[in-house]
Motif scaffolding. Sequence first.
Motif, short mmCIF file in Angstrom:
data_model
loop_
_atom_site.label_atom_id
_atom_site.label_comp_id
_atom_site.label_asym_id
_atom_site.label_seq_id
_atom_site.Cartn_x
_atom_site.Cartn_y
_atom_site.Cartn_z
N GLU A 13 0.83 -1.21 0.00
CA GLU A 13 0.00 0.00 0.00
C GLU A 13 0.86 1.25 0.00
O GLU A 13 0.52 2.24 -0.66
N GLU A 17 0.78 4.03 -2.82
CA GLU A 17 0.53 5.43 -2.47
C GLU A 17 1.64 6.33 -3.01
O GLU A 17 1.36 7.39 -3.60
N THR A 27 -3.56 11.93 -1.29
CA THR A 27 -4.20 10.95 -0.42
C THR A 27 -5.22 11.64 0.48
O THR A 27 -4.90 12.62 1.15
N LYS A 30 -6.65 6.39 4.20
CA LYS A 30 -6.00 5.09 4.01
C LYS A 30 -6.64 4.07 4.94
O LYS A 30 -7.03 4.40 6.07
N LEU A 41 -6.95 2.79 -0.28
CA LEU A 41 -6.59 4.20 -0.44
C LEU A 41 -7.77 4.95 -1.04
O LEU A 41 -8.48 4.43 -1.90
#
Length: 120
Positions: A13, A17, A27, A30, A41
Amino acid sequence: MQASHLATGEASEQIAENHLIAHGLITVAKNVRFKAGELDLVCLDGKELVFVEVRFRKNDTFGSAVESVTRPKQRKVIKAAALFLQQNREWEKHIMRFDVVGIDSNHKVDWIKGAFLATV
């Protein structure tokens, strides 16, 4: 889930990201968990709110990471996205998109924009 699987998931992840941020996404959230499913995400890509499913595969013996996002998994992500929007009304007017980021053991990233639709 074993600690090694959690670490692999978290590392994947983070790789995803970082890749998305490098391509201009921001972002928003999460690891958002609901009974109905989880959102790995949630990002903003311009005016689009993007729900991103991140998948890791050591090898492609049973298909690629991207191919592992089955219709039942898509439905879970869609349900989780709906719950996210109910709890975060500031995003409900945005165009939505569902992306999949697949990562292999060499950290190669396969990003599929608009991988599936909310009509699944």
